[in-house]
Design an enzyme around this catalytic site. Sequence first.
Site, PDB file in Angstrom:
ATOM      1  CB  ALA A  75     -31.319   8.448   7.034  1.00 55.85           C
ATOM      2  CG  ASN A  92     -33.677  10.975  13.957  1.00 57.81           C
ATOM      3  OD1 ASN A  92     -34.292  11.849  14.372  1.00 57.81           O
ATOM      4  ND2 ASN A  92     -32.555  10.323  14.108  1.00 57.81           N
ATOM      5  CB  THR A 117     -32.255   0.833   2.713  1.00 57.69           C
ATOM      6  OG1 THR A 117     -31.773  -0.340   3.250  1.00 57.69           O
ATOM      7  CG2 THR A 117     -33.518   0.988   3.571  1.00 57.69           C
ATOM      8  CE1 TYR A 141     -31.865   2.943   7.349  1.00 57.33           C
ATOM      9  CE2 TYR A 141     -31.417   0.495   6.706  1.00 57.33           C
ATOM     10  CZ  TYR A 141     -31.383   1.902   6.584  1.00 57.33           C
ATOM     11  OH  TYR A 141     -30.619   2.584   5.311  1.00 57.33           O
ATOM     12  CG  ASN A 170     -24.671  -4.251   2.911  1.00 57.82           C
ATOM     13  OD1 ASN A 170     -25.885  -4.737   2.254  1.00 57.82           O
ATOM     14  ND2 ASN A 170     -24.399  -4.377   4.133  1.00 57.82           N
ATOM     15  NE  ARG A 276     -26.735  -6.641  12.759  1.00 61.63           N
ATOM     16  CZ  ARG A 276     -26.099  -5.761  11.858  1.00 61.63           C
ATOM     17  NH1 ARG A 276     -24.878  -5.260  12.282  1.00 61.63           N
ATOM     18  NH2 ARG A 276     -26.474  -5.560  10.779  1.00 61.63           N
ATOM     19  CB  ALA A 277     -32.437  -8.626  16.558  1.00 60.78           C
ATOM     20  CG  ASP A 279     -28.493  -8.675  10.621  1.00 56.03           C
ATOM     21  OD1 ASP A 279     -28.779  -7.496  10.164  1.00 56.03           O
ATOM     22  OD2 ASP A 279     -27.462  -9.047  10.989  1.00 56.03           O
TER      23      ASP A 279
HETATM   24  N1  UDP Z   1     -21.966  -8.482  10.756  1.00 58.16           N
HETATM   25  C1  UDP Z   1     -21.007  -9.287  11.413  1.00 58.16           C
HETATM   26  N2  UDP Z   1     -19.874  -8.834  12.198  1.00 58.16           N
HETATM   27  C2  UDP Z   1     -20.122  -7.405  12.293  1.00 58.16           C
HETATM   28  C3  UDP Z   1     -20.803  -6.608  11.849  1.00 58.16           C
HETATM   29  C4  UDP Z   1     -21.623  -7.139  10.692  1.00 58.16           C
HETATM   30  O1  UDP Z   1     -20.962 -10.386  11.277  1.00 58.16           O
HETATM   31  O2  UDP Z   1     -19.114  -7.072  13.440  1.00 58.16           O
HETATM   32  C5  UDP Z   1     -22.731  -8.868   9.881  1.00 58.16           C
HETATM   33  C6  UDP Z   1     -24.306  -8.110  10.057  1.00 58.16           C
HETATM   34  O3  UDP Z   1     -24.807  -9.158  10.863  1.00 58.16           O
HETATM   35  C7  UDP Z   1     -24.926  -8.614   8.544  1.00 58.16           C
HETATM   36  C8  UDP Z   1     -23.669  -8.274   7.679  1.00 58.16           C
HETATM   37  O4  UDP Z   1     -22.477  -8.508   8.491  1.00 58.16           O
HETATM   38  O5  UDP Z   1     -25.410  -9.988   8.282  1.00 58.16           O
HETATM   39  C9  UDP Z   1     -23.456  -6.756   7.145  1.00 58.16           C
HETATM   40  O6  UDP Z   1     -23.788  -6.035   8.262  1.00 58.16           O
HETATM   41  P1  UDP Z   1     -23.543  -4.531   8.052  1.00 58.16           P
HETATM   42  O7  UDP Z   1     -23.975  -4.001   9.446  1.00 58.16           O
HETATM   43  O8  UDP Z   1     -22.223  -4.165   7.696  1.00 58.16           O
HETATM   44  O9  UDP Z   1     -24.601  -3.926   6.958  1.00 58.16           O
HETATM   45  P2  UDP Z   1     -26.098  -4.190   7.079  1.00 58.16           P
HETATM   46  O10 UDP Z   1     -26.547  -5.359   5.863  1.00 58.16           O
HETATM   47  O11 UDP Z   1     -26.871  -4.363   8.339  1.00 58.16           O
HETATM   48  O12 UDP Z   1     -26.790  -2.906   6.466  1.00 58.16           O
END
Ligand code: UDP
Length: 323
Positions: A75, A92, A117, A141, A170, A276-277, A279
Amino acid sequence: MNVFVTGGAGYIGSVCVEELLDAGHAVTVFDNLSEGHRSAVDGRATFVQGDFADRTLIHETLGRVRPEAVIHFAASALVGESMTNPSKYFRNNVASGVNLLDATVAAGVRKFVFSSTCATYGPPDRVPMDESLPQRPINPYGESKLMFEKVLGWYREIHGLQFVAFRYFNAAGAGRQFGEHHRVETHLIPNVLAVALGKKPHCEIFGTDYPTPDGTCIRDYIHIADLAQAHMLALDPSKSGFFNLGNGEGFSVRQVIDVCERVSGRKIPTIERPRRAGDPPRLVASAQKAFSELGWKPRFPKLEDIVSTAWNWHTRHPDGYPD
Ligand code: UDP
């Protein structure tokens, strides 16, 4: 059993394939290698390079292999990317996934195990999150995975295809041989460990103004070998339905960085960035249903142990896989 694994060259798939083979199952891996690595496919598995966007190929392949079960890992799985390229996620994860399902039904397969997820829930009204929470995803996603869950429900009703859908929290850590190597790494733990390895000068913290004790996002990290174990239990014909897989404990981004510093013994400089958008602030699992109905029990529930296995793998493979 004869098991067909999509995405078996990827991070979680590669570890599950190893565990399936160790348990005596026969495994065929189907992967387009867009994210996966050929050298992450256990040498005991049969490998087919392909994409189930190709309806004819997946029908021919499943018709030839005639597996008893399909485990579907392949995926697109990045929250941030899905917010800029939703088309990739719906194509996908939904459209191509339906090709795989049709071929699965046509090949007379009895059991389908799907990687869903916690992103299907969106921001929860309460934590820990059990399976009864409403599903209101806030990124394409999560929406694409929820759509596929619904398709599965209809295929069970209409075609009698039994399934188990796991809602992962996670995934983290490394197995004995295989670990985490994304060509473009966006995940927290490998990015933080890359700093500890001296490959990057600092790591980024995305958002420090969330409604959490230290202002950073909270996630529930689960070891990939424990995820893999759950898939083995799901092969039991009597098991079906939706299950959360997590440890029931949440760690903030800052707490994860602290653990990585302790495990690696290296100082990890950080830079604070905007959110990050897509989250959600806090995602923590209740996996009671998997404990009681599947008999699942995580072997590596402690974040220190999870990070240690990742650190061990990254120090042995500082550049990841060669391919
Ligand atoms: N995150 C961060 N810095 C990074 C990568 C991720 O602060 O370099 C944060 C991200 O915004 C989220 C958390 O860490 O709040 C976990 O992100 P990850 O991408 O590992 O997994 P997700 O929860 O998106 O599947």
